[in-house]
Motif scaffolding. Sequence first.
Motif, PDB file in Angstrom:
ATOM      1  N   ALA A 257      27.791 120.987  78.887  1.00  0.00           N
ATOM      2  CA  ALA A 257      27.621 120.972  77.436  1.00  0.00           C
ATOM      3  C   ALA A 257      27.417 122.380  76.889  1.00  0.00           C
ATOM      4  O   ALA A 257      27.993 122.749  75.854  1.00  0.00           O
ATOM      5  N   LYS A 258      26.614 123.173  77.580  1.00  0.00           N
ATOM      6  CA  LYS A 258      26.369 124.545  77.129  1.00  0.00           C
ATOM      7  C   LYS A 258      27.678 125.341  77.088  1.00  0.00           C
ATOM      8  O   LYS A 258      27.937 126.095  76.138  1.00  0.00           O
ATOM      9  N   THR A 259      28.486 125.171  78.119  1.00  0.00           N
ATOM     10  CA  THR A 259      29.770 125.882  78.171  1.00  0.00           C
ATOM     11  C   THR A 259      30.679 125.438  77.032  1.00  0.00           C
ATOM     12  O   THR A 259      31.300 126.270  76.348  1.00  0.00           O
ATOM     13  N   PHE A 283      23.475 111.891  73.301  1.00  0.00           N
ATOM     14  CA  PHE A 283      23.749 113.208  73.875  1.00  0.00           C
ATOM     15  C   PHE A 283      22.795 114.249  73.301  1.00  0.00           C
ATOM     16  O   PHE A 283      22.204 115.048  74.035  1.00  0.00           O
ATOM     17  N   SER A 284      22.624 114.233  71.988  1.00  0.00           N
ATOM     18  CA  SER A 284      21.741 115.212  71.339  1.00  0.00           C
ATOM     19  C   SER A 284      20.300 115.051  71.816  1.00  0.00           C
ATOM     20  O   SER A 284      19.587 116.035  72.026  1.00  0.00           O
ATOM     21  N   ARG A 285      19.881 113.803  72.004  1.00  0.00           N
ATOM     22  CA  ARG A 285      18.519 113.548  72.472  1.00  0.00           C
ATOM     23  C   ARG A 285      18.314 114.105  73.885  1.00  0.00           C
ATOM     24  O   ARG A 285      17.294 114.742  74.157  1.00  0.00           O
ATOM     25  N   LEU A 286      19.295 113.850  74.778  1.00  0.00           N
ATOM     26  CA  LEU A 286      19.194 114.367  76.149  1.00  0.00           C
ATOM     27  C   LEU A 286      19.207 115.892  76.143  1.00  0.00           C
ATOM     28  O   LEU A 286      18.400 116.530  76.837  1.00  0.00           O
ATOM     29  N   PHE A 287      20.093 116.483  75.356  1.00  0.00           N
ATOM     30  CA  PHE A 287      20.208 117.939  75.319  1.00  0.00           C
ATOM     31  C   PHE A 287      18.903 118.579  74.850  1.00  0.00           C
ATOM     32  O   PHE A 287      18.421 119.553  75.445  1.00  0.00           O
ATOM     33  N   LYS A 288      18.312 118.022  73.796  1.00  0.00           N
ATOM     34  CA  LYS A 288      17.061 118.577  73.291  1.00  0.00           C
ATOM     35  C   LYS A 288      15.931 118.383  74.294  1.00  0.00           C
ATOM     36  O   LYS A 288      15.070 119.260  74.452  1.00  0.00           O
ATOM     37  N   LYS A 290      16.156 118.406  77.458  1.00  0.00           N
ATOM     38  CA  LYS A 290      16.315 119.311  78.599  1.00  0.00           C
ATOM     39  C   LYS A 290      16.248 120.784  78.216  1.00  0.00           C
ATOM     40  O   LYS A 290      15.884 121.629  79.055  1.00  0.00           O
ATOM     41  N   THR A 291      16.591 121.128  76.978  1.00  0.00           N
ATOM     42  CA  THR A 291      16.665 122.539  76.591  1.00  0.00           C
ATOM     43  C   THR A 291      15.652 122.943  75.519  1.00  0.00           C
ATOM     44  O   THR A 291      15.424 124.137  75.303  1.00  0.00           O
ATOM     45  N   GLY A 292      15.086 121.954  74.829  1.00  0.00           N
ATOM     46  CA  GLY A 292      14.136 122.253  73.768  1.00  0.00           C
ATOM     47  C   GLY A 292      14.774 122.507  72.417  1.00  0.00           C
ATOM     48  O   GLY A 292      14.080 122.845  71.452  1.00  0.00           O
ATOM     49  N   MET A 293      16.106 122.378  72.322  1.00  0.00           N
ATOM     50  CA  MET A 293      16.798 122.564  71.040  1.00  0.00           C
ATOM     51  C   MET A 293      17.966 121.599  70.950  1.00  0.00           C
ATOM     52  O   MET A 293      18.434 121.072  71.960  1.00  0.00           O
ATOM     53  N   THR A 294      18.428 121.339  69.750  1.00  0.00           N
ATOM     54  CA  THR A 294      19.571 120.458  69.569  1.00  0.00           C
ATOM     55  C   THR A 294      20.853 121.198  69.958  1.00  0.00           C
ATOM     56  O   THR A 294      20.871 122.443  70.027  1.00  0.00           O
ATOM     57  N   PRO A 295      21.954 120.479  70.199  1.00  0.00           N
ATOM     58  CA  PRO A 295      23.226 121.161  70.505  1.00  0.00           C
ATOM     59  C   PRO A 295      23.645 122.138  69.406  1.00  0.00           C
ATOM     60  O   PRO A 295      24.133 123.237  69.715  1.00  0.00           O
ATOM     61  N   TYR A 298      21.544 125.255  69.601  1.00  0.00           N
ATOM     62  CA  TYR A 298      21.963 126.073  70.734  1.00  0.00           C
ATOM     63  C   TYR A 298      23.223 126.848  70.397  1.00  0.00           C
ATOM     64  O   TYR A 298      23.332 128.047  70.699  1.00  0.00           O
ATOM     65  N   ARG A 299      24.182 126.179  69.739  1.00  0.00           N
ATOM     66  CA  ARG A 299      25.440 126.826  69.363  1.00  0.00           C
ATOM     67  C   ARG A 299      25.190 127.970  68.387  1.00  0.00           C
ATOM     68  O   ARG A 299      25.756 129.062  68.513  1.00  0.00           O
ATOM     69  N   GLN A 300      24.323 127.745  67.399  1.00  0.00           N
ATOM     70  CA  GLN A 300      24.047 128.786  66.394  1.00  0.00           C
ATOM     71  C   GLN A 300      23.270 129.951  66.996  1.00  0.00           C
ATOM     72  O   GLN A 300      23.496 131.101  66.646  1.00  0.00           O
ATOM     73  N   LEU A 301      22.361 129.651  67.925  1.00  0.00           N
ATOM     74  CA  LEU A 301      21.536 130.701  68.537  1.00  0.00           C
ATOM     75  C   LEU A 301      22.374 131.613  69.404  1.00  0.00           C
ATOM     76  O   LEU A 301      22.074 132.810  69.526  1.00  0.00           O
TER      77      LEU A 301
END
Length: 302
Positions: A257-259, A283-288, A290-295, A298-301
């Motif tokens: 997902a990060k890639t 998907f958004s719930r799992l991503f947050k 595991k990473t502490g942020m929404t998809p 993460y994309r904007q950061l």
Amino acid sequence: MSENMQYLQSVSQLHGMFGFDKPTHPLISVVDVAEWEIPEAYLNLKMVSNLYSIGMKDKNCGLQYGRNSYDFDEGVLFFSAPSQVHSITKPQKRNEVQGWTLFFHPDLIRHTALGKTIDKYKFFSYDVHEALHLSEAEQKTITDCVNLIKNEISERIDNHSQTVISTSLELLLNLSMRYYERQFNTRAAQNTDFVSQFQFLLKDYYESGKFSEKGSPSIEYFSEKIHLSANYLSDLLKKETGQNAKEQIQQFIIDKAKTLLLSESDSVSGIAYTLGFNYPHYFSRLFKNKTGMTPQEYRQLN
């Protein structure tokens, strides 16, 4: 009910079926395997038991568990839980096999501390070929625990019996967990091969487009291809990598997902579908989680 299917609901029914004396306790029994005779009439009989069982035997006893035969030439310990199917594939004469089998009904531990933690002993769902191989010293320690239980249920039951029996069972299971960890350690090279197979299959599943076609793979998908039970494979991965099978699959999804979030123009919803999610908010719930942020964050950061 099928002619070749027998349902065992109680310790008393088990004793009656195989001609043992009446059990001294209604919910638990220790059977001397040397006294166990299995006539040819029982061949190919399938049994679904409502009992937990723990057994130690010294050679092939013709027991089939699920799809696999239980065939060994040394003392090993094996486990089964209620609702599992067993098949008898060969007759057995008295004194042909040495060992013991302990049976207990779930009601025995239902109101004890062990009843709350029994599910953590996942080796009750290992396949037979994943049985626990013991050293002589380990065999003696385990058998001592069983003899303590055997003596307790042979004596007059009193107010302390339930506690003694359940804590002795818990000790036996904790020792078994320790010995399984030792077995994982001594098979490090073989385990590494299984880990490599799992990781290859996971990558292939993604690259062949199966995530979007069929959704996230189940643990059973890998266990069938690697020929290990799902629980054994998951425990093995945890021992070797620090993550069980479910955690490994989720980590793979997050990495992909990060890639995709950084290199693709797809929407978050499109990426979610690519990774096997029918509903993007899962998907958004799992991503947050595991990473502490929404998809999108993460994309904007990045």
